[in-house]
Motif scaffolding. Sequence first.
Motif, PDB file in Angstrom:
ATOM      1  N   LEU A   1       0.818  -1.216   0.000  1.00  0.00           N
ATOM      2  CA  LEU A   1       0.000   0.000   0.000  1.00  0.00           C
ATOM      3  C   LEU A   1       0.850   1.264   0.000  1.00  0.00           C
ATOM      4  N   ARG A   2       1.987   1.235   0.666  1.00  0.00           N
ATOM      5  CA  ARG A   2       2.824   2.431   0.757  1.00  0.00           C
ATOM      6  C   ARG A   2       3.511   2.765  -0.552  1.00  0.00           C
ATOM      7  N   VAL A   3       3.723   1.766  -1.397  1.00  0.00           N
ATOM      8  CA  VAL A   3       4.475   1.988  -2.629  1.00  0.00           C
ATOM      9  C   VAL A   3       3.588   1.991  -3.865  1.00  0.00           C
ATOM     10  N   CYS A   4       2.661   1.062  -3.960  1.00  0.00           N
ATOM     11  CA  CYS A   4       1.821   0.937  -5.161  1.00  0.00           C
ATOM     12  C   CYS A   4       0.667   1.940  -5.078  1.00  0.00           C
ATOM     13  N   ARG A   5       0.988   3.193  -5.328  1.00  0.00           N
ATOM     14  CA  ARG A   5       0.024   4.269  -5.152  1.00  0.00           C
ATOM     15  C   ARG A   5      -0.913   4.441  -6.339  1.00  0.00           C
ATOM     16  N   ASP A   6      -0.695   3.670  -7.427  1.00  0.00           N
ATOM     17  CA  ASP A   6      -1.552   3.794  -8.600  1.00  0.00           C
ATOM     18  C   ASP A   6      -2.691   2.781  -8.607  1.00  0.00           C
ATOM     19  N   LEU A   7      -2.812   1.995  -7.548  1.00  0.00           N
ATOM     20  CA  LEU A   7      -3.840   0.956  -7.513  1.00  0.00           C
ATOM     21  C   LEU A   7      -5.245   1.536  -7.650  1.00  0.00           C
ATOM     22  N   GLU A   8      -6.018   0.954  -8.541  1.00  0.00           N
ATOM     23  CA  GLU A   8      -7.424   1.314  -8.727  1.00  0.00           C
ATOM     24  C   GLU A   8      -8.348   0.238  -8.177  1.00  0.00           C
ATOM     25  N   VAL A   9      -7.861  -1.004  -8.186  1.00  0.00           N
ATOM     26  CA  VAL A   9      -8.614  -2.135  -7.637  1.00  0.00           C
ATOM     27  C   VAL A   9      -7.664  -2.970  -6.795  1.00  0.00           C
ATOM     28  N   LEU A  10      -8.023  -3.203  -5.536  1.00  0.00           N
ATOM     29  CA  LEU A  10      -7.261  -4.084  -4.665  1.00  0.00           C
ATOM     30  C   LEU A  10      -8.236  -5.018  -3.960  1.00  0.00           C
ATOM     31  N   ASP A  11      -8.165  -6.286  -4.299  1.00  0.00           N
ATOM     32  CA  ASP A  11      -9.068  -7.289  -3.750  1.00  0.00           C
ATOM     33  C   ASP A  11      -8.294  -8.200  -2.805  1.00  0.00           C
ATOM     34  N   VAL A  12      -8.492  -8.013  -1.508  1.00  0.00           N
ATOM     35  CA  VAL A  12      -7.868  -8.868  -0.502  1.00  0.00           C
ATOM     36  C   VAL A  12      -8.954  -9.422   0.427  1.00  0.00           C
ATOM     37  N   ARG A  13     -10.068  -9.788  -0.172  1.00  0.00           N
ATOM     38  CA  ARG A  13     -11.170 -10.360   0.600  1.00  0.00           C
ATOM     39  C   ARG A  13     -10.822 -11.765   1.091  1.00  0.00           C
ATOM     40  N   GLY A  14     -11.253 -12.055   2.312  1.00  0.00           N
ATOM     41  CA  GLY A  14     -11.095 -13.399   2.849  1.00  0.00           C
ATOM     42  C   GLY A  14      -9.666 -13.807   3.132  1.00  0.00           C
ATOM     43  N   CYS A  15      -8.774 -12.846   3.306  1.00  0.00           N
ATOM     44  CA  CYS A  15      -7.373 -13.161   3.579  1.00  0.00           C
ATOM     45  C   CYS A  15      -7.156 -13.468   5.057  1.00  0.00           C
ATOM     46  N   THR A  16      -6.063 -14.149   5.363  1.00  0.00           N
ATOM     47  CA  THR A  16      -5.654 -14.352   6.749  1.00  0.00           C
ATOM     48  C   THR A  16      -4.332 -13.635   6.962  1.00  0.00           C
ATOM     49  N   GLY A  17      -4.234 -12.948   8.097  1.00  0.00           N
ATOM     50  CA  GLY A  17      -2.996 -12.234   8.396  1.00  0.00           C
ATOM     51  C   GLY A  17      -3.215 -10.794   8.799  1.00  0.00           C
ATOM     52  N   PHE A  18      -4.393 -10.261   8.545  1.00  0.00           N
ATOM     53  CA  PHE A  18      -4.719  -8.893   8.962  1.00  0.00           C
ATOM     54  C   PHE A  18      -6.230  -8.813   9.144  1.00  0.00           C
ATOM     55  N   ASP A  19      -6.661  -7.825   9.895  1.00  0.00           N
ATOM     56  CA  ASP A  19      -8.085  -7.688  10.179  1.00  0.00           C
ATOM     57  C   ASP A  19      -8.730  -6.709   9.203  1.00  0.00           C
ATOM     58  N   GLU A  20      -9.922  -7.025   8.745  1.00  0.00           N
ATOM     59  CA  GLU A  20     -10.618  -6.158   7.783  1.00  0.00           C
ATOM     60  C   GLU A  20     -10.903  -4.768   8.343  1.00  0.00           C
ATOM     61  N   ASP A  21     -10.915  -4.611   9.649  1.00  0.00           N
ATOM     62  CA  ASP A  21     -11.198  -3.317  10.272  1.00  0.00           C
ATOM     63  C   ASP A  21      -9.940  -2.600  10.753  1.00  0.00           C
ATOM     64  N   ASP A  22      -8.776  -3.076  10.331  1.00  0.00           N
ATOM     65  CA  ASP A  22      -7.531  -2.461  10.772  1.00  0.00           C
ATOM     66  C   ASP A  22      -7.471  -1.002  10.295  1.00  0.00           C
ATOM     67  N   GLU A  23      -7.375  -0.073  11.219  1.00  0.00           N
ATOM     68  CA  GLU A  23      -7.440   1.357  10.890  1.00  0.00           C
ATOM     69  C   GLU A  23      -6.252   1.812  10.036  1.00  0.00           C
ATOM     70  N   GLU A  24      -5.061   1.291  10.320  1.00  0.00           N
ATOM     71  CA  GLU A  24      -3.881   1.699   9.554  1.00  0.00           C
ATOM     72  C   GLU A  24      -4.012   1.275   8.092  1.00  0.00           C
ATOM     73  N   ILE A  25      -4.501   0.076   7.859  1.00  0.00           N
ATOM     74  CA  ILE A  25      -4.687  -0.421   6.490  1.00  0.00           C
ATOM     75  C   ILE A  25      -5.759   0.381   5.779  1.00  0.00           C
ATOM     76  N   LEU A  26      -6.878   0.621   6.452  1.00  0.00           N
ATOM     77  CA  LEU A  26      -7.978   1.355   5.826  1.00  0.00           C
ATOM     78  C   LEU A  26      -7.568   2.776   5.463  1.00  0.00           C
ATOM     79  N   GLU A  27      -6.735   3.395   6.306  1.00  0.00           N
ATOM     80  CA  GLU A  27      -6.286   4.756   6.009  1.00  0.00           C
ATOM     81  C   GLU A  27      -5.375   4.779   4.777  1.00  0.00           C
ATOM     82  N   LEU A  28      -4.428   3.831   4.707  1.00  0.00           N
ATOM     83  CA  LEU A  28      -3.513   3.791   3.571  1.00  0.00           C
ATOM     84  C   LEU A  28      -4.226   3.419   2.269  1.00  0.00           C
ATOM     85  N   ALA A  29      -5.313   2.665   2.389  1.00  0.00           N
ATOM     86  CA  ALA A  29      -6.043   2.224   1.199  1.00  0.00           C
ATOM     87  C   ALA A  29      -7.183   3.156   0.825  1.00  0.00           C
ATOM     88  N   SER A  30      -7.346   4.256   1.558  1.00  0.00           N
ATOM     89  CA  SER A  30      -8.506   5.137   1.357  1.00  0.00           C
ATOM     90  C   SER A  30      -8.529   5.792  -0.026  1.00  0.00           C
TER      91      SER A  30
END
Length: 205
Positions: A126-155
Amino acid sequence: MNFDTDTGENEGYWFDLFLRKFAREFDIPWSNFTVPKFVNLAINRSEGGAEFLKLPGLICSVYMYAMKQILNHIKDNNCSNFKGLHMADAYITCKDASAMVRCVPELRYLCFRRATLSKKSLLKILRVCRDLEVLDVRGCTGFDEDDEEILELASHIPKFMCAGSHLQPDFVSGRIILPYDDEDDEEEHKEEGQQENRGQGQQEG
Protein backbone atom coordinates in the motif's frame (compact mmCIF):
# COMPACT_ATOMS: atom_id res chain seq x y z
CA MET A 1 -10.05 -7.49 -15.53
CA ASN A 2 -13.12 -8.77 -13.70
CA PHE A 3 -11.89 -10.30 -10.45
CA ASP A 4 -15.32 -11.74 -9.68
CA THR A 5 -14.78 -14.55 -12.20
CA ASP A 6 -13.01 -16.85 -9.76
CA THR A 7 -13.20 -20.63 -9.90
CA GLY A 8 -11.34 -21.13 -6.62
CA GLU A 9 -9.18 -24.16 -5.87
CA ASN A 10 -10.33 -26.07 -8.98
CA GLU A 11 -8.39 -23.56 -11.04
CA GLY A 12 -5.12 -24.76 -9.51
CA TYR A 13 -6.03 -28.40 -10.20
CA TRP A 14 -6.71 -27.79 -13.90
CA PHE A 15 -3.65 -25.59 -14.29
CA ASP A 16 -1.48 -28.36 -12.82
CA LEU A 17 -2.93 -30.86 -15.31
CA PHE A 18 -2.21 -28.44 -18.14
CA LEU A 19 1.41 -27.98 -17.03
CA ARG A 20 1.95 -31.75 -16.90
CA LYS A 21 0.42 -32.21 -20.34
CA PHE A 22 2.61 -29.41 -21.71
CA ALA A 23 5.71 -31.10 -20.28
CA ARG A 24 4.74 -34.45 -21.83
CA GLU A 25 3.97 -32.94 -25.24
CA PHE A 26 7.41 -31.35 -25.44
CA ASP A 27 9.30 -34.21 -23.73
CA ILE A 28 10.37 -32.06 -20.80
CA PRO A 29 11.34 -34.15 -17.73
CA TRP A 30 8.97 -33.17 -14.93
CA SER A 31 11.92 -32.85 -12.55
CA ASN A 32 13.24 -30.00 -14.75
CA PHE A 33 9.88 -28.26 -15.21
CA THR A 34 9.02 -25.26 -13.04
CA VAL A 35 6.17 -22.77 -12.99
CA PRO A 36 8.48 -19.72 -13.23
CA LYS A 37 10.19 -21.11 -16.34
CA PHE A 38 6.83 -21.79 -17.99
CA VAL A 39 5.38 -18.36 -17.18
CA ASN A 40 8.62 -16.65 -18.18
CA LEU A 41 8.35 -18.38 -21.57
CA ALA A 42 4.91 -16.80 -22.02
CA ILE A 43 6.26 -13.41 -20.93
CA ASN A 44 9.09 -13.72 -23.44
CA ARG A 45 6.61 -14.43 -26.22
CA SER A 46 4.77 -11.20 -25.39
CA GLU A 47 7.94 -9.30 -26.40
CA GLY A 48 7.46 -6.78 -23.61
CA GLY A 49 3.71 -6.43 -24.17
CA ALA A 50 2.46 -8.41 -21.17
CA GLU A 51 -0.23 -6.41 -19.33
CA PHE A 52 -2.03 -8.81 -16.97
CA LEU A 53 -1.07 -12.07 -15.27
CA LYS A 54 -3.47 -14.46 -13.60
CA LEU A 55 -2.15 -17.60 -11.93
CA PRO A 56 -3.60 -20.04 -9.41
CA GLY A 57 -2.03 -18.97 -6.14
CA LEU A 58 -1.93 -22.51 -4.79
CA ILE A 59 0.30 -23.54 -7.67
CA CYS A 60 2.80 -20.75 -7.10
CA SER A 61 2.74 -21.37 -3.36
CA VAL A 62 3.93 -24.95 -3.92
CA TYR A 63 6.87 -23.76 -6.03
CA MET A 64 9.05 -21.71 -3.67
CA TYR A 65 9.91 -18.20 -4.79
CA ALA A 66 7.86 -18.61 -8.00
CA MET A 67 6.17 -15.24 -7.67
CA LYS A 68 9.43 -13.43 -6.96
CA GLN A 69 11.13 -15.01 -9.97
CA ILE A 70 8.21 -14.17 -12.27
CA LEU A 71 8.04 -10.54 -11.15
CA ASN A 72 11.78 -10.14 -11.61
CA HIS A 73 11.40 -11.51 -15.14
CA ILE A 74 8.63 -9.01 -15.91
CA LYS A 75 10.91 -6.19 -14.79
CA ASP A 76 13.89 -7.53 -16.74
CA ASN A 77 11.77 -7.72 -19.92
CA ASN A 78 10.68 -4.09 -19.58
CA CYS A 79 6.95 -4.86 -19.63
CA SER A 80 6.07 -1.19 -19.22
CA ASN A 81 2.33 -1.80 -19.74
CA PHE A 82 2.05 -4.46 -17.04
CA LYS A 83 -0.81 -3.30 -14.77
CA GLY A 84 -2.62 -6.33 -13.31
CA LEU A 85 -1.81 -9.33 -11.11
CA HIS A 86 -4.31 -11.96 -9.96
CA MET A 87 -3.22 -14.70 -7.56
CA ALA A 88 -6.03 -15.95 -5.34
CA ASP A 89 -5.40 -18.51 -2.58
CA ALA A 90 -1.66 -17.74 -2.52
CA TYR A 91 0.92 -17.57 0.25
CA ILE A 92 2.33 -14.06 -0.07
CA THR A 93 5.65 -13.82 1.76
CA CYS A 94 7.60 -10.72 2.74
CA LYS A 95 9.97 -11.39 -0.16
CA ASP A 96 7.00 -11.60 -2.55
CA ALA A 97 5.76 -8.21 -1.36
CA SER A 98 9.25 -6.74 -1.70
CA ALA A 99 9.48 -8.10 -5.25
CA MET A 100 6.16 -6.44 -6.09
CA VAL A 101 7.13 -2.98 -4.90
CA ARG A 102 10.51 -3.28 -6.60
CA CYS A 103 9.41 -4.77 -9.95
CA VAL A 104 5.84 -3.59 -10.60
CA PRO A 105 5.20 -0.52 -8.39
CA GLU A 106 2.77 0.97 -10.93
CA LEU A 107 0.21 -1.83 -10.66
CA ARG A 108 -3.41 -0.76 -11.06
CA TYR A 109 -5.22 -4.06 -10.49
CA LEU A 110 -4.25 -6.53 -7.78
CA CYS A 111 -6.13 -9.56 -6.46
CA PHE A 112 -4.89 -11.66 -3.55
CA ARG A 113 -8.31 -12.98 -2.54
CA ARG A 114 -8.22 -15.66 0.19
CA ALA A 115 -4.43 -15.30 0.37
CA THR A 116 -2.25 -15.76 3.41
CA LEU A 117 -0.92 -12.21 3.65
CA SER A 118 0.58 -10.53 6.71
CA LYS A 119 -0.29 -6.98 7.66
CA LYS A 120 3.38 -6.07 7.25
CA SER A 121 3.37 -7.27 3.63
CA LEU A 122 0.08 -5.53 2.81
CA LEU A 123 1.28 -2.23 4.28
CA LYS A 124 4.46 -2.53 2.23
CA ILE A 125 2.37 -2.83 -0.95
CA LEU A 126 0.00 0.00 0.00
CA ARG A 127 2.82 2.43 0.76
CA VAL A 128 4.47 1.99 -2.63
CA CYS A 129 1.82 0.94 -5.16
CA ARG A 130 0.02 4.27 -5.15
CA ASP A 131 -1.55 3.79 -8.60
CA LEU A 132 -3.84 0.96 -7.51
CA GLU A 133 -7.42 1.31 -8.73
CA VAL A 134 -8.61 -2.14 -7.64
CA LEU A 135 -7.26 -4.08 -4.67
CA ASP A 136 -9.07 -7.29 -3.75
CA VAL A 137 -7.87 -8.87 -0.50
CA ARG A 138 -11.17 -10.36 0.60
CA GLY A 139 -11.09 -13.40 2.85
CA CYS A 140 -7.37 -13.16 3.58
CA THR A 141 -5.65 -14.35 6.75
CA GLY A 142 -3.00 -12.23 8.40
CA PHE A 143 -4.72 -8.89 8.96
CA ASP A 144 -8.09 -7.69 10.18
CA GLU A 145 -10.62 -6.16 7.78
CA ASP A 146 -11.20 -3.32 10.27
CA ASP A 147 -7.53 -2.46 10.77
CA GLU A 148 -7.44 1.36 10.89
CA GLU A 149 -3.88 1.70 9.55
CA ILE A 150 -4.69 -0.42 6.49
CA LEU A 151 -7.98 1.36 5.83
CA GLU A 152 -6.29 4.76 6.01
CA LEU A 153 -3.51 3.79 3.57
CA ALA A 154 -6.04 2.22 1.20
CA SER A 155 -8.51 5.14 1.36
CA HIS A 156 -7.33 6.53 -2.01
CA ILE A 157 -8.04 3.26 -3.88
CA PRO A 158 -11.38 3.56 -5.76
CA LYS A 159 -12.22 -0.11 -5.28
CA PHE A 160 -10.68 -1.58 -2.14
CA MET A 161 -12.20 -4.87 -0.94
CA CYS A 162 -11.12 -6.57 2.29
CA ALA A 163 -14.33 -8.08 3.71
CA GLY A 164 -13.82 -11.28 5.64
CA SER A 165 -10.09 -10.85 6.22
CA HIS A 166 -8.92 -11.73 9.70
CA LEU A 167 -5.96 -12.49 11.95
CA GLN A 168 -4.84 -15.95 12.95
CA PRO A 169 -2.51 -17.20 15.71
CA ASP A 170 0.22 -18.03 13.16
CA PHE A 171 1.18 -14.38 12.91
CA VAL A 172 3.72 -12.78 15.20
CA SER A 173 4.31 -9.03 15.01
CA GLY A 174 2.68 -8.88 11.59
CA ARG A 175 5.02 -11.47 10.08
CA ILE A 176 3.67 -14.64 8.52
CA ILE A 177 5.45 -17.78 9.66
CA LEU A 178 6.38 -19.91 6.66
CA PRO A 179 9.46 -22.09 6.16
CA TYR A 180 10.62 -19.96 3.22
CA ASP A 181 9.57 -16.51 4.41
CA ASP A 182 12.96 -15.27 5.59
CA GLU A 183 13.68 -11.59 6.05
CA ASP A 184 14.51 -9.39 3.09
CA ASP A 185 18.22 -8.98 2.42
CA GLU A 186 20.05 -5.66 2.66
CA GLU A 187 19.74 -4.90 -1.06
CA GLU A 188 15.97 -5.42 -1.00
CA HIS A 189 15.65 -3.13 2.01
CA LYS A 190 17.56 -0.41 0.17
CA GLU A 191 15.48 -0.70 -3.02
CA GLU A 192 12.26 -0.92 -1.04
CA GLY A 193 13.14 2.27 0.84
CA GLN A 194 13.68 4.07 -2.44
CA GLN A 195 10.30 2.86 -3.70
CA GLU A 196 8.54 3.87 -0.48
CA ASN A 197 10.02 7.37 -0.81
CA ARG A 198 8.64 7.49 -4.35
CA GLY A 199 5.17 6.47 -3.12
CA GLN A 200 5.20 9.00 -0.29
CA GLY A 201 6.36 11.71 -2.65
CA GLN A 202 3.43 11.01 -4.98
CA GLN A 203 1.03 11.07 -2.05
CA GLU A 204 2.32 14.43 -0.84
CA GLY A 205 2.16 15.80 -4.39
